[in-house]
Design a protein around this motif. Structure first.
Motif, PDB file in Angstrom:
ATOM      1  N   ASP A 144      -7.426  15.558  -4.001  1.00  0.00           N
ATOM      2  CA  ASP A 144      -6.260  15.355  -4.856  1.00  0.00           C
ATOM      3  C   ASP A 144      -6.602  14.619  -6.148  1.00  0.00           C
ATOM      4  OD1 ASP A 144      -4.523  16.574  -2.992  1.00  0.00           O
ATOM      5  OD2 ASP A 144      -4.427  14.710  -1.843  1.00  0.00           O
ATOM      6  N   GLY A 145      -7.875  14.349  -6.370  1.00  0.00           N
ATOM      7  CA  GLY A 145      -8.271  13.641  -7.583  1.00  0.00           C
ATOM      8  C   GLY A 145      -8.142  12.141  -7.495  1.00  0.00           C
ATOM      9  N   ASN A 146      -7.885  11.611  -6.293  1.00  0.00           N
ATOM     10  CA  ASN A 146      -7.865  10.164  -6.113  1.00  0.00           C
ATOM     11  C   ASN A 146      -9.289   9.623  -6.079  1.00  0.00           C
ATOM     12  OD1 ASN A 146      -4.964  10.048  -5.770  1.00  0.00           O
ATOM     13  ND2 ASN A 146      -5.298  10.946  -3.758  1.00  0.00           N
ATOM     14  N   ILE A 147      -9.441   8.358  -6.479  1.00  0.00           N
ATOM     15  CA  ILE A 147     -10.764   7.758  -6.618  1.00  0.00           C
ATOM     16  C   ILE A 147     -10.963   6.691  -5.551  1.00  0.00           C
ATOM     17  CG2 ILE A 147     -12.333   6.540  -8.163  1.00  0.00           C
ATOM     18  CD1 ILE A 147     -11.584   9.414  -9.020  1.00  0.00           C
ATOM     19  N   LEU A 148     -12.063   6.819  -4.822  1.00  0.00           N
ATOM     20  CA  LEU A 148     -12.463   5.841  -3.813  1.00  0.00           C
ATOM     21  C   LEU A 148     -13.579   4.984  -4.392  1.00  0.00           C
ATOM     22  CD1 LEU A 148     -12.544   8.496  -1.034  1.00  0.00           C
ATOM     23  CD2 LEU A 148     -11.008   6.544  -0.975  1.00  0.00           C
TER      24      LEU A 148
ATOM     25  N   ILE B 273     -13.304  -0.642   1.052  1.00  0.00           N
ATOM     26  CA  ILE B 273     -13.088   0.520   0.205  1.00  0.00           C
ATOM     27  C   ILE B 273     -11.697   0.388  -0.391  1.00  0.00           C
ATOM     28  CG2 ILE B 273     -12.938   3.029   0.100  1.00  0.00           C
ATOM     29  CD1 ILE B 273     -15.729   1.962   0.811  1.00  0.00           C
ATOM     30  N   GLN B 274     -11.570   0.647  -1.682  1.00  0.00           N
ATOM     31  CA  GLN B 274     -10.258   0.706  -2.317  1.00  0.00           C
ATOM     32  C   GLN B 274     -10.030   2.120  -2.849  1.00  0.00           C
ATOM     33  OE1 GLN B 274      -8.446  -2.656  -4.460  1.00  0.00           O
ATOM     34  NE2 GLN B 274     -10.527  -3.452  -4.721  1.00  0.00           N
ATOM     35  N   LYS B 275      -8.798   2.564  -2.721  1.00  0.00           N
ATOM     36  CA  LYS B 275      -8.428   3.912  -3.159  1.00  0.00           C
ATOM     37  C   LYS B 275      -7.350   3.821  -4.232  1.00  0.00           C
ATOM     38  CE  LYS B 275      -6.658   8.331  -1.359  1.00  0.00           C
ATOM     39  NZ  LYS B 275      -6.222   9.050  -0.131  1.00  0.00           N
ATOM     40  N   PHE B 276      -7.541   4.593  -5.304  1.00  0.00           N
ATOM     41  CA  PHE B 276      -6.618   4.612  -6.438  1.00  0.00           C
ATOM     42  C   PHE B 276      -6.302   6.058  -6.804  1.00  0.00           C
ATOM     43  CE2 PHE B 276      -9.393   0.962  -6.636  1.00  0.00           C
ATOM     44  CZ  PHE B 276      -8.566  -0.096  -6.951  1.00  0.00           C
ATOM     45  N   ASP B 277      -5.192   6.251  -7.504  1.00  0.00           N
ATOM     46  CA  ASP B 277      -4.960   7.579  -8.058  1.00  0.00           C
ATOM     47  C   ASP B 277      -5.785   7.740  -9.333  1.00  0.00           C
ATOM     48  OD1 ASP B 277      -3.568   6.402 -10.176  1.00  0.00           O
ATOM     49  OD2 ASP B 277      -1.598   6.969  -9.421  1.00  0.00           O
TER      50      ASP B 277
ATOM     51  N   GLN C 195       0.840  -1.175   0.000  1.00  0.00           N
ATOM     52  CA  GLN C 195       0.000   0.000   0.000  1.00  0.00           C
ATOM     53  C   GLN C 195       0.887   1.240   0.000  1.00  0.00           C
ATOM     54  OE1 GLN C 195      -3.682  -0.130   2.222  1.00  0.00           O
ATOM     55  NE2 GLN C 195      -3.058  -2.038   3.179  1.00  0.00           N
ATOM     56  N   ALA C 196       0.597   2.131  -0.946  1.00  0.00           N
ATOM     57  CA  ALA C 196       1.359   3.366  -1.045  1.00  0.00           C
ATOM     58  C   ALA C 196       0.971   4.357   0.036  1.00  0.00           C
ATOM     59  CB  ALA C 196       1.161   3.995  -2.430  1.00  0.00           C
ATOM     60  N   GLU C 197      -0.175   4.145   0.649  1.00  0.00           N
ATOM     61  CA  GLU C 197      -0.658   5.015   1.710  1.00  0.00           C
ATOM     62  C   GLU C 197      -1.110   4.180   2.904  1.00  0.00           C
ATOM     63  OE1 GLU C 197      -3.820   7.531   0.552  1.00  0.00           O
ATOM     64  OE2 GLU C 197      -2.677   8.571  -1.006  1.00  0.00           O
ATOM     65  N   THR C 198      -1.090   4.811   4.060  1.00  0.00           N
ATOM     66  CA  THR C 198      -1.678   4.188   5.244  1.00  0.00           C
ATOM     67  C   THR C 198      -3.187   4.351   5.176  1.00  0.00           C
ATOM     68  OG1 THR C 198       0.277   4.743   6.541  1.00  0.00           O
ATOM     69  CG2 THR C 198      -1.742   4.226   7.760  1.00  0.00           C
ATOM     70  N   PRO C 199      -3.963   3.302   5.438  1.00  0.00           N
ATOM     71  CA  PRO C 199      -5.422   3.453   5.433  1.00  0.00           C
ATOM     72  C   PRO C 199      -5.858   4.517   6.441  1.00  0.00           C
ATOM     73  CG  PRO C 199      -4.803   1.131   5.516  1.00  0.00           C
ATOM     74  CD  PRO C 199      -3.545   1.914   5.737  1.00  0.00           C
ATOM     75  N   PRO C 200      -6.944   5.212   6.180  1.00  0.00           N
ATOM     76  CA  PRO C 200      -7.412   6.211   7.142  1.00  0.00           C
ATOM     77  C   PRO C 200      -7.871   5.563   8.439  1.00  0.00           C
ATOM     78  CG  PRO C 200      -9.058   5.861   5.433  1.00  0.00           C
ATOM     79  CD  PRO C 200      -7.830   5.107   5.009  1.00  0.00           C
ATOM     80  N   ALA C 201      -7.914   6.370   9.477  1.00  0.00           N
ATOM     81  CA  ALA C 201      -8.279   5.874  10.801  1.00  0.00           C
ATOM     82  C   ALA C 201      -9.766   6.048  11.060  1.00  0.00           C
ATOM     83  CB  ALA C 201      -7.475   6.615  11.869  1.00  0.00           C
ATOM     84  N   PHE C 202     -10.358   5.065  11.731  1.00  0.00           N
ATOM     85  CA  PHE C 202     -11.752   5.177  12.152  1.00  0.00           C
ATOM     86  C   PHE C 202     -11.901   6.333  13.127  1.00  0.00           C
ATOM     87  CE2 PHE C 202     -14.920   4.277  15.420  1.00  0.00           C
ATOM     88  CZ  PHE C 202     -16.074   4.149  14.654  1.00  0.00           C
ATOM     89  N   MET C 203     -12.954   7.157  12.916  1.00  0.00           N
ATOM     90  CA  MET C 203     -13.206   8.294  13.791  1.00  0.00           C
ATOM     91  C   MET C 203     -14.500   8.116  14.590  1.00  0.00           C
ATOM     92  SD  MET C 203     -12.074  11.422  11.244  1.00  0.00           S
ATOM     93  CE  MET C 203     -12.279  12.678  12.515  1.00  0.00           C
TER      94      MET C 203
ATOM     95  N   VAL D 221      -5.195   7.544 -12.372  1.00  0.00           N
ATOM     96  CA  VAL D 221      -4.947   6.656 -13.513  1.00  0.00           C
ATOM     97  C   VAL D 221      -5.054   5.189 -13.106  1.00  0.00           C
ATOM     98  CG1 VAL D 221      -3.583   8.333 -14.784  1.00  0.00           C
ATOM     99  CG2 VAL D 221      -2.440   6.792 -13.174  1.00  0.00           C
ATOM    100  N   GLY D 222      -5.664   4.941 -11.959  1.00  0.00           N
ATOM    101  CA  GLY D 222      -5.961   3.575 -11.562  1.00  0.00           C
ATOM    102  C   GLY D 222      -4.873   2.853 -10.813  1.00  0.00           C
ATOM    103  N   GLU D 223      -3.839   3.555 -10.359  1.00  0.00           N
ATOM    104  CA  GLU D 223      -2.796   2.922  -9.562  1.00  0.00           C
ATOM    105  C   GLU D 223      -3.275   2.778  -8.119  1.00  0.00           C
ATOM    106  OE1 GLU D 223       0.089   1.602 -10.578  1.00  0.00           O
ATOM    107  OE2 GLU D 223      -0.504   2.098 -12.627  1.00  0.00           O
ATOM    108  N   PHE D 224      -3.167   1.576  -7.593  1.00  0.00           N
ATOM    109  CA  PHE D 224      -3.649   1.285  -6.245  1.00  0.00           C
ATOM    110  C   PHE D 224      -2.871   2.059  -5.194  1.00  0.00           C
ATOM    111  CE2 PHE D 224      -3.074  -1.240  -2.360  1.00  0.00           C
ATOM    112  CZ  PHE D 224      -4.384  -1.299  -1.913  1.00  0.00           C
ATOM    113  N   LEU D 225      -3.617   2.611  -4.198  1.00  0.00           N
ATOM    114  CA  LEU D 225      -3.002   3.354  -3.112  1.00  0.00           C
ATOM    115  C   LEU D 225      -3.202   2.691  -1.756  1.00  0.00           C
ATOM    116  CD1 LEU D 225      -3.957   7.011  -4.150  1.00  0.00           C
ATOM    117  CD2 LEU D 225      -1.775   5.832  -4.505  1.00  0.00           C
ATOM    118  N   THR D 226      -4.442   2.330  -1.429  1.00  0.00           N
ATOM    119  CA  THR D 226      -4.687   1.697  -0.138  1.00  0.00           C
ATOM    120  C   THR D 226      -6.077   1.065  -0.125  1.00  0.00           C
ATOM    121  OG1 THR D 226      -4.532   2.004   2.266  1.00  0.00           O
ATOM    122  CG2 THR D 226      -5.706   3.696   1.046  1.00  0.00           C
ATOM    123  N   THR D 227      -6.340   0.267   0.898  1.00  0.00           N
ATOM    124  CA  THR D 227      -7.657  -0.347   1.079  1.00  0.00           C
ATOM    125  C   THR D 227      -7.906  -0.551   2.561  1.00  0.00           C
ATOM    126  OG1 THR D 227      -9.084  -2.208   0.425  1.00  0.00           O
ATOM    127  CG2 THR D 227      -6.797  -2.727   0.891  1.00  0.00           C
ATOM    128  N   TRP D 228      -9.185  -0.615   2.935  1.00  0.00           N
ATOM    129  CA  TRP D 228      -9.518  -0.896   4.329  1.00  0.00           C
ATOM    130  C   TRP D 228     -10.957  -1.383   4.422  1.00  0.00           C
ATOM    131  CZ3 TRP D 228      -9.764   3.974   2.301  1.00  0.00           C
ATOM    132  CH2 TRP D 228     -10.870   4.766   2.593  1.00  0.00           C
TER     133      TRP D 228
END
Length: 327
Positions: A241-245, A254-258, A21-29, A260-267
């Motif tokens: 930032d134009g990323n797609i959830l 949930i999956q997050k991509f930039d 994962q290029a990013e850390t998944p977001p935290a539950f609030m 152009v469809g490059e995978f960033l993170t999931t949770w």
């Protein structure tokens, strides 16, 4: 140096087997909602939208209404019930907001889009049953661009339609199929600030990207449960930032991509028997707000969950040496 090279090679092997994962998944609030028909309760919340000023709108499918909350989950108001007159709904599947705070509802079984102000006052209706220009057949998703043009996932007609702010049809694209630019059950739709249009092509288990005039740009995804694959991709959202959830509903995540469809993170994928905070059961809706906040319509658990940027953990460390005291 040899240890550093070994670590780099080991990391490469791990990422080749399981994409890192290029990013850390977001935290539950926080979370809110429960099954029911009273104020602030849901029966299958199918979509969620984050509007200006921190308002959160939820399309409550089985209760045929729209609910409005603040960003902390405090109930503000609701409107709608089952029916065919303006302001009534029959299975609201999608909800979106524009930059002015108006609310758009994909009123699925009534084959129309309804536009309302932030207090639920009806402003405009787009579409009616049919397959001609400007007509709709069970629309599932709606999105609005910066110019207030309206984009609709015309689901059972296997196409996307674009309307003017006044509801006049401007263009359409797509046909039934699995080829480039074709659709099998187009569901979620979102427009990014640069005008790009992303569509959750649910039956083909992929996301397709188009220009604002319907020109195909790219696609990604296939059926499955691995990273970058989908099982019933439902609604979409775009962050600042134009990323797609992607609400990957039947994979409970949930999956997050930039862009152009490059995978960033999931949770969100739950353990086998329980659903603790931060996990989902058929999440059909997702919305992105400012400052990295994400709202998820956790549909089968009748609740909304809110996530935010994970806190940065900094390891304490010291360096240098203590200077000996002269005697």
């Amino acid at each position: 140096m040899r240890s550093l090279v070994y670590f780099a090679l080991s990391l490469s092997v791990i990422c080749a087997v399981t994409p890192c994962q290029a990013e850390t998944p977001p935290a539950f609030m926080l979370k809110w909602g429960t099954g029911g028909i009273a104020e602030g309760e849901f029966e299958r919340p199918y979509a969620v939208s984050a509007g200006p000023g921190g308002a959160v709108y939820v399309a409550d499918l089985a209760n045929d209404k729209i609910l409005k909350f603040d960003g902390s989950g405090n109930f503000i108001l609701e409107w709608g019930n089952r029916g065919v007159v303006v302001g009534q709904f029959h299975e609201p599947w999608g909800v979106a907001t524009d930059r002015l705070g108006n609310v758009y509802v994909a009123d699925r079984i009534n084959h129309r889009i309804q536009k309302l102000d932030e207090n639920g006052i009806h402003l405009l209706t787009i579409g009616y049953l049919g397959d001609g220009e400007g007509q709709l057949y069970r629309p599932s998703g709606v999105a609005v661009d910066e110019a207030l043009n309206v984009f609709v996932s015309d689901t059972f007609n296997s196409r996307i339609q674009k309307f003017s702010p006044a509801g006049e049809p401007l263009l359409q694209w797509g046909a039934a199929g699995a080829g480039i630019g074709q659709f099998d059950y187009p569901w979620g739709i979102v427009v990014t600030p640069d005008g790009s249009v992303y569509v959750a092509d649910a039956g083909n288990s992929r996301v397709q990207k188009f220009s604002s005039s319907g020109v195909f740009i790219l696609t990604w995804g296939s059926f499955g449960s691995e990273i970058g694959q989908f099982d019933e991709p439902a609604h979409l959202a775009a962050d600042e930032d134009g990323n797609i959830l992607v609400a990957d509903a039947s994979n409970d995540r949930i999956q997050k991509f930039d862009g152009v469809g490059e995978f960033l993170t999931t949770w969100g994928a739950p353990p086998p028997t329980e659903y603790p905070d931060g996990t989902f059961s058929r999440p059909f809706g997702v919305a992105a707000a400012s400052l990295g906040v994400v709202y998820v319509a956790d549909t089968f658990l009748h609740r909304i969950q809110k996530f935010g940027p994970a806190p940065v953990q900094v390891e304490s460390m010291t360096w240098g040496r203590v200077k000996a005291e002269r005697r």
